[in-house]
Motif scaffolding. Structure first.
Motif, PDB file in Angstrom:
ATOM      1  N   MET A   1      -9.782  -2.998  -2.817  1.00 18.25           N
ATOM      2  CA  MET A   1      -8.562  -3.741  -2.526  1.00 18.25           C
ATOM      3  C   MET A   1      -7.546  -2.874  -1.791  1.00 18.25           C
ATOM      4  N   ILE A   2      -7.279  -1.686  -2.313  1.00 19.97           N
ATOM      5  CA  ILE A   2      -6.360  -0.759  -1.643  1.00 19.97           C
ATOM      6  C   ILE A   2      -6.970   0.631  -1.714  1.00 19.97           C
ATOM      7  N   ARG A   3      -6.429   1.526  -0.915  1.00 17.23           N
ATOM      8  CA  ARG A   3      -6.783   2.934  -1.050  1.00 17.23           C
ATOM      9  C   ARG A   3      -5.515   3.758  -0.843  1.00 17.23           C
ATOM     10  N   LEU A   4      -5.486   4.903  -1.489  1.00 18.23           N
ATOM     11  CA  LEU A   4      -4.372   5.827  -1.320  1.00 18.23           C
ATOM     12  C   LEU A   4      -4.813   6.951  -0.405  1.00 18.23           C
ATOM     13  N   GLU A   5      -3.919   7.351   0.479  1.00 23.00           N
ATOM     14  CA  GLU A   5      -4.131   8.541   1.293  1.00 23.00           C
ATOM     15  C   GLU A   5      -2.957   9.469   1.069  1.00 23.00           C
ATOM     16  N   ARG A   6      -3.273  10.726   0.926  1.00 21.93           N
ATOM     17  CA  ARG A   6      -2.228  11.736   0.807  1.00 21.93           C
ATOM     18  C   ARG A   6      -1.429  11.734   2.108  1.00 21.93           C
ATOM     19  N   LEU A   7      -0.114  11.847   1.987  1.00 24.48           N
ATOM     20  CA  LEU A   7       0.769  11.796   3.150  1.00 24.48           C
ATOM     21  C   LEU A   7       0.399  12.881   4.161  1.00 24.48           C
ATOM     22  N   ILE A  62      -0.098   3.711   0.629  1.00 22.83           N
ATOM     23  CA  ILE A  62      -0.998   2.685   0.100  1.00 22.83           C
ATOM     24  C   ILE A  62      -1.484   1.881   1.297  1.00 22.83           C
ATOM     25  N   LEU A  63      -2.796   1.854   1.496  1.00 16.64           N
ATOM     26  CA  LEU A  63      -3.372   1.166   2.640  1.00 16.64           C
ATOM     27  C   LEU A  63      -4.266   0.017   2.201  1.00 16.64           C
ATOM     28  N   THR A  64      -4.236  -1.058   2.971  1.00 13.91           N
ATOM     29  CA  THR A  64      -5.138  -2.188   2.737  1.00 13.91           C
ATOM     30  C   THR A  64      -6.510  -1.824   3.318  1.00 13.91           C
ATOM     31  N   LEU A  69      -0.469  -0.290   6.335  1.00 13.38           N
ATOM     32  CA  LEU A  69       0.344   0.385   5.329  1.00 13.38           C
ATOM     33  C   LEU A  69       1.064  -0.671   4.500  1.00 13.38           C
ATOM     34  N   ALA A  70       0.702  -0.758   3.224  1.00 15.45           N
ATOM     35  CA  ALA A  70       1.262  -1.763   2.315  1.00 15.45           C
ATOM     36  C   ALA A  70       2.345  -1.199   1.421  1.00 15.45           C
ATOM     37  N   GLY A  71       2.431   0.136   1.326  1.00 13.03           N
ATOM     38  CA  GLY A  71       3.421   0.742   0.453  1.00 13.03           C
ATOM     39  C   GLY A  71       3.262   2.240   0.408  1.00 13.03           C
ATOM     40  N   ARG A  72       4.002   2.806  -0.510  1.00 10.10           N
ATOM     41  CA  ARG A  72       3.931   4.252  -0.743  1.00 10.10           C
ATOM     42  C   ARG A  72       4.031   4.488  -2.234  1.00 10.10           C
ATOM     43  N   ILE A  73       3.434   5.574  -2.688  1.00 14.98           N
ATOM     44  CA  ILE A  73       3.473   5.911  -4.103  1.00 14.98           C
ATOM     45  C   ILE A  73       3.496   7.428  -4.202  1.00 14.98           C
ATOM     46  N   ASN A  74       4.430   7.937  -4.991  1.00 14.61           N
ATOM     47  CA  ASN A  74       4.691   9.370  -5.007  1.00 14.61           C
ATOM     48  C   ASN A  74       4.792   9.919  -6.417  1.00 14.61           C
ATOM     49  N   LEU A  75       4.421  11.169  -6.545  1.00 15.83           N
ATOM     50  CA  LEU A  75       4.633  11.942  -7.767  1.00 15.83           C
ATOM     51  C   LEU A  75       5.559  13.088  -7.375  1.00 15.83           C
ATOM     52  N   VAL A  76       6.771  13.072  -7.911  1.00 22.81           N
ATOM     53  CA  VAL A  76       7.775  14.068  -7.520  1.00 22.81           C
ATOM     54  C   VAL A  76       8.176  14.925  -8.713  1.00 22.81           C
ATOM     55  N   ARG A  88       6.856   1.918  -3.876  1.00 25.46           N
ATOM     56  CA  ARG A  88       7.414   0.713  -3.273  1.00 25.46           C
ATOM     57  C   ARG A  88       6.321   0.025  -2.472  1.00 25.46           C
ATOM     58  N   VAL A  89       6.259  -1.264  -2.625  1.00 28.73           N
ATOM     59  CA  VAL A  89       5.256  -2.088  -1.951  1.00 28.73           C
ATOM     60  C   VAL A  89       6.013  -3.063  -1.057  1.00 28.73           C
ATOM     61  N   GLY A  90       5.551  -3.210   0.166  1.00 26.61           N
ATOM     62  CA  GLY A  90       6.193  -4.114   1.117  1.00 26.61           C
ATOM     63  C   GLY A  90       6.200  -5.553   0.647  1.00 26.61           C
ATOM     64  N   GLU A  91       7.209  -6.289   1.072  1.00 34.38           N
ATOM     65  CA  GLU A  91       7.419  -7.661   0.615  1.00 34.38           C
ATOM     66  C   GLU A  91       6.190  -8.544   0.820  1.00 34.38           C
ATOM     67  N   ARG A  92       5.527  -8.419   1.945  1.00 34.08           N
ATOM     68  CA  ARG A  92       4.392  -9.320   2.210  1.00 34.08           C
ATOM     69  C   ARG A  92       3.157  -9.006   1.364  1.00 34.08           C
ATOM     70  N   PHE A  93       3.202  -7.894   0.606  1.00 34.31           N
ATOM     71  CA  PHE A  93       2.068  -7.504  -0.238  1.00 34.31           C
ATOM     72  C   PHE A  93       2.344  -7.698  -1.729  1.00 34.31           C
ATOM     73  N   THR A  94       3.508  -8.241  -2.058  1.00 33.30           N
ATOM     74  CA  THR A  94       3.831  -8.440  -3.467  1.00 33.30           C
ATOM     75  C   THR A  94       3.047  -9.604  -4.048  1.00 33.30           C
ATOM     76  N   GLY A  95       2.868  -9.568  -5.369  1.00 30.86           N
ATOM     77  CA  GLY A  95       2.173 -10.642  -6.060  1.00 30.86           C
ATOM     78  C   GLY A  95       0.666 -10.645  -5.872  1.00 30.86           C
ATOM     79  N   ARG A  96       0.111  -9.562  -5.325  1.00 37.16           N
ATOM     80  CA  ARG A  96      -1.325  -9.491  -5.053  1.00 37.16           C
ATOM     81  C   ARG A  96      -2.023  -8.399  -5.856  1.00 37.16           C
ATOM     82  N   GLY A  97      -1.305  -7.764  -6.769  1.00 31.78           N
ATOM     83  CA  GLY A  97      -1.906  -6.695  -7.559  1.00 31.78           C
ATOM     84  C   GLY A  97      -1.915  -5.336  -6.880  1.00 31.78           C
ATOM     85  N   VAL A  98      -1.263  -5.228  -5.725  1.00 32.15           N
ATOM     86  CA  VAL A  98      -1.252  -3.966  -4.976  1.00 32.15           C
ATOM     87  C   VAL A  98      -0.559  -2.866  -5.772  1.00 32.15           C
TER      88      VAL A  98
END
Length: 168
Positions: A1-7, A62-64, A69-76, A88-98
């Motif tokens: 469904m999604i994959r994460l890539e390191r920035l 966060i990539l589809t 690019l559907a969002g970003r996720i960070n550990l700070v 944060r997940v972009g508006e058009r990707f909300t409600g989809r389990g992203v």
């Protein structure tokens, strides 16, 4: 469904477009980044990459499946086996389990790849979707705390390295 890539440096253009496209949407529930964030984005992106290289943060996009690019996720603020989660997940990707999928995956990375034992997170009280994501992914509310000058809630999740075939 999604994959994460390191920035990486080559994520800059897509990330800036994502932030611009979703600025008004994000500002409804979380403090706005301000105009300087956008005008100084190249320097900000380089600074994030330097922090990541130093090991004090782990940034991901966060990539589809098609590479959008559907969002970003960070550990700070990585220190003593802990870090703070932000996403944060972009508006058009909300409600989809992203968001849930991304949080689960970054929890797995935090434990298995980065060797962390606990994560904290904060969200505003005006962001019930984020509160639901955190609860659904194993975070426990700890109490109220300000988030960018707004009332918010602080969460924590203990991590354990996953065994093959198990999720976070």
């Amino acid at each position: 469904m999604i994959r994460l890539e390191r920035l990486r440096p080559d994520h800059a253009d897509a990330l800036l477009a994502f932030e611009r496209d979703n600025r008004a949407y994000f500002a409804r529930t979380i403090p706005d980044r301000g105009d300087v964030y956008f005008t100084d984005f190249p320097a900000r992106h380089a600074a994030l990459l330097a922090e990541q290289e130093a090991g004090v943060c782990h940034f991901h996009v966060i990539l589809t499946p098609d590479g959008t690019l559907a969002g970003r996720i960070n550990l700070v603020d990585v220190a003593s086996g802990t870090a703070e989660l932000g996403y944060r997940v972009g508006e058009r990707f909300t409600g989809r389990g992203v968001a849930k999928a991304a949080v689960r995956e970054v929890c797995r990375l935090a434990a298995d790849t980065y060797g962390l034992s606990a994560l904290t997170a904060r969200t505003t009280l005006t962001n019930p979707a984020s509160m639901a994501v955190l609860t659904a992914t194993g975070f426990t509310p700890l109490g109220e705390t300000p988030v960018g000058g707004r009332p918010g809630m602080r969460y924590e999740r203990r991590l354990a390295a996953s065994r093959p075939g198990q999720g976070c």
